[in-house]
Design a protein around this motif. Sequence first.
Motif, mmCIF file in Angstrom:
data_model
loop_
_atom_site.group_PDB
_atom_site.id
_atom_site.type_symbol
_atom_site.label_atom_id
_atom_site.label_comp_id
_atom_site.label_asym_id
_atom_site.label_seq_id
_atom_site.Cartn_x
_atom_site.Cartn_y
_atom_site.Cartn_z
ATOM 1 N N MET A 60 0.849 -1.195 0.000
ATOM 2 C CA MET A 60 0.000 0.000 0.000
ATOM 3 C C MET A 60 0.882 1.241 0.000
ATOM 4 S SD MET A 60 -2.401 -1.499 2.953
ATOM 5 C CE MET A 60 -1.065 -2.568 3.465
ATOM 6 N N TRP A 61 0.530 2.205 -0.818
ATOM 7 C CA TRP A 61 1.294 3.444 -0.918
ATOM 8 C C TRP A 61 0.662 4.532 -0.074
ATOM 9 C CZ3 TRP A 61 5.891 2.906 -2.924
ATOM 10 C CH2 TRP A 61 6.109 1.890 -3.827
ATOM 11 N N ASP A 62 1.511 5.407 0.446
ATOM 12 C CA ASP A 62 1.067 6.607 1.151
ATOM 13 C C ASP A 62 0.474 7.551 0.106
ATOM 14 O OD1 ASP A 62 0.823 8.976 2.603
ATOM 15 O OD2 ASP A 62 2.851 8.916 3.404
ATOM 16 N N THR A 63 -0.623 8.189 0.421
ATOM 17 C CA THR A 63 -1.257 9.112 -0.528
ATOM 18 C C THR A 63 -0.563 10.466 -0.584
ATOM 19 O OG1 THR A 63 -2.773 10.000 1.132
ATOM 20 C CG2 THR A 63 -3.512 8.054 -0.126
ATOM 21 N N GLY A 64 0.279 10.748 0.417
ATOM 22 C CA GLY A 64 0.913 12.060 0.497
ATOM 23 C C GLY A 64 0.041 13.082 1.205
ATOM 24 N N LEU A 65 -1.141 12.651 1.667
ATOM 25 C CA LEU A 65 -2.069 13.539 2.370
ATOM 26 C C LEU A 65 -2.169 13.124 3.838
ATOM 27 C CD1 LEU A 65 -4.849 13.620 -0.366
ATOM 28 C CD2 LEU A 65 -3.124 15.382 0.095
ATOM 29 N N LYS A 66 -2.650 14.047 4.666
ATOM 30 C CA LYS A 66 -2.777 13.782 6.102
ATOM 31 C C LYS A 66 -4.213 14.026 6.548
ATOM 32 C CE LYS A 66 1.989 14.801 6.982
ATOM 33 N NZ LYS A 66 2.821 14.489 8.089
ATOM 34 N N ASP A 67 -4.617 13.288 7.600
ATOM 35 C CA ASP A 67 -5.960 13.469 8.142
ATOM 36 C C ASP A 67 -5.986 14.658 9.104
ATOM 37 O OD1 ASP A 67 -4.841 12.564 10.530
ATOM 38 O OD2 ASP A 67 -6.130 10.808 10.689
ATOM 39 N N LYS A 68 -7.127 14.878 9.759
ATOM 40 C CA LYS A 68 -7.278 16.056 10.612
ATOM 41 C C LYS A 68 -6.385 16.016 11.845
ATOM 42 C CE LYS A 68 -11.334 14.756 13.367
ATOM 43 N NZ LYS A 68 -12.705 15.178 13.679
ATOM 44 N N HIS A 69 -5.818 14.861 12.174
ATOM 45 C CA HIS A 69 -4.879 14.751 13.294
ATOM 46 C C HIS A 69 -3.438 14.688 12.801
ATOM 47 C CE1 HIS A 69 -8.146 14.412 16.093
ATOM 48 N NE2 HIS A 69 -8.639 13.379 15.455
ATOM 49 N N ASP A 70 -3.215 15.076 11.549
ATOM 50 C CA ASP A 70 -1.896 15.124 10.928
ATOM 51 C C ASP A 70 -1.278 13.738 10.736
ATOM 52 O OD1 ASP A 70 -0.173 16.928 9.670
ATOM 53 O OD2 ASP A 70 1.240 16.868 11.348
ATOM 54 N N GLY A 71 -2.120 12.697 10.691
ATOM 55 C CA GLY A 71 -1.647 11.340 10.441
ATOM 56 C C GLY A 71 -1.613 11.032 8.952
ATOM 57 N N GLU A 72 -0.616 10.262 8.538
ATOM 58 C CA GLU A 72 -0.495 9.863 7.135
ATOM 59 C C GLU A 72 -1.705 9.030 6.715
ATOM 60 O OE1 GLU A 72 1.884 10.824 5.051
ATOM 61 O OE2 GLU A 72 2.945 11.905 6.626
ATOM 62 N N ILE A 73 -2.107 9.170 5.463
ATOM 63 C CA ILE A 73 -3.209 8.392 4.909
ATOM 64 C C ILE A 73 -2.652 7.466 3.838
ATOM 65 C CG2 ILE A 73 -5.434 8.444 3.732
ATOM 66 C CD1 ILE A 73 -5.810 11.298 4.830
ATOM 67 N N TYR A 74 -2.839 6.153 4.026
ATOM 68 C CA TYR A 74 -2.382 5.133 3.084
ATOM 69 C C TYR A 74 -3.584 4.518 2.373
ATOM 70 C CZ TYR A 74 2.269 4.974 5.243
ATOM 71 O OH TYR A 74 3.529 5.275 5.695
ATOM 72 N N HIS A 75 -3.315 3.899 1.232
ATOM 73 C CA HIS A 75 -4.359 3.113 0.570
ATOM 74 C C HIS A 75 -4.802 2.007 1.519
ATOM 75 C CE1 HIS A 75 -2.390 4.624 -3.298
ATOM 76 N NE2 HIS A 75 -3.415 5.370 -3.009
ATOM 77 N N LYS A 76 -6.068 1.683 1.480
ATOM 78 C CA LYS A 76 -6.725 0.673 2.317
ATOM 79 C C LYS A 76 -6.897 1.117 3.764
ATOM 80 C CE LYS A 76 -7.438 -2.110 -1.030
ATOM 81 N NZ LYS A 76 -8.792 -2.294 -1.531
ATOM 82 N N ASP A 77 -6.658 2.403 4.062
ATOM 83 C CA ASP A 77 -7.006 2.932 5.377
ATOM 84 C C ASP A 77 -8.517 3.072 5.457
ATOM 85 O OD1 ASP A 77 -4.623 3.171 6.760
ATOM 86 O OD2 ASP A 77 -4.278 5.261 6.179
ATOM 87 N N ILE A 78 -9.025 2.988 6.671
ATOM 88 C CA ILE A 78 -10.436 3.254 6.938
ATOM 89 C C ILE A 78 -10.499 4.604 7.628
ATOM 90 C CG2 ILE A 78 -12.516 2.512 8.143
ATOM 91 C CD1 ILE A 78 -11.312 -0.368 8.060
ATOM 92 N N THR A 79 -11.293 5.509 7.066
ATOM 93 C CA THR A 79 -11.426 6.838 7.647
ATOM 94 C C THR A 79 -12.861 7.061 8.106
ATOM 95 O OG1 THR A 79 -11.934 7.869 5.524
ATOM 96 C CG2 THR A 79 -9.613 7.788 6.170
ATOM 97 N N GLU A 80 -13.002 7.974 9.035
ATOM 98 C CA GLU A 80 -14.324 8.398 9.486
ATOM 99 C C GLU A 80 -14.451 9.895 9.276
ATOM 100 O OE1 GLU A 80 -15.682 5.400 13.067
ATOM 101 O OE2 GLU A 80 -14.978 7.388 13.601
ATOM 102 N N GLU A 81 -15.661 10.287 8.942
ATOM 103 C CA GLU A 81 -15.987 11.697 8.804
ATOM 104 C C GLU A 81 -17.236 11.942 9.630
ATOM 105 O OE1 GLU A 81 -16.809 14.866 5.257
ATOM 106 O OE2 GLU A 81 -17.482 12.811 4.984
ATOM 107 N N SER A 82 -17.183 12.942 10.475
ATOM 108 C CA SER A 82 -18.317 13.281 11.326
ATOM 109 C C SER A 82 -18.864 14.642 10.896
ATOM 110 C CB SER A 82 -17.861 13.329 12.788
ATOM 111 O OG SER A 82 -18.926 13.692 13.614
ATOM 112 N N PHE A 83 -20.176 14.716 10.735
ATOM 113 C CA PHE A 83 -20.788 15.979 10.352
ATOM 114 C C PHE A 83 -22.229 16.005 10.838
ATOM 115 C CE2 PHE A 83 -21.518 12.997 6.966
ATOM 116 C CZ PHE A 83 -22.825 13.214 6.577
ATOM 117 N N VAL A 84 -22.804 17.193 10.877
ATOM 118 C CA VAL A 84 -24.199 17.356 11.275
ATOM 119 C C VAL A 84 -25.049 17.375 10.013
ATOM 120 C CG1 VAL A 84 -25.885 18.849 12.404
ATOM 121 C CG2 VAL A 84 -23.593 18.604 13.371
ATOM 122 N N ASN A 85 -26.006 16.432 9.949
ATOM 123 C CA ASN A 85 -26.934 16.385 8.822
ATOM 124 C C ASN A 85 -27.858 17.599 8.934
ATOM 125 O OD1 ASN A 85 -29.389 15.901 7.360
ATOM 126 N ND2 ASN A 85 -28.762 13.760 7.159
#
Length: 136
Positions: A52-77
Amino acid sequence: MNTAYRVWDGQQMHYWDDEGLSLEIKGTEWILWRDGCRVIVAASYEEGTALMWDTGLKDKHDGEIYHKDITEESFVNPLLKENVIDRYVIERRKGIDRMNHVSKKSQLDRFLWYRLDEIKVVGNVYENPELLEGAE
């Protein structure tokens, strides 16, 4: 060029900066070696392994994002006025990193760079398959 990677050997994850490891790529085949003794840690021809390759992008906690990572997004509908948590798996299609919704019923996928300040990595499909269970 971004060369950060990780390899799942079927039991544990190995990262590009782990001491004593080197990745060899020939065409579409790859081998992760333990340096010094040239022992194969994992290879593309072995069942249950993945590169799996690193995407070169970071999540909201400044963590690296790799292919096959599971991410969560929280928002108010805005219609229901309640908090919603969506999960996505990071995948590359047609040369573009995308967030594919975990739900089998959803056709939703988005470009990874969209709203990076709102997503966080919560695991990956190999070490945390339970995060994919029960998705509707």
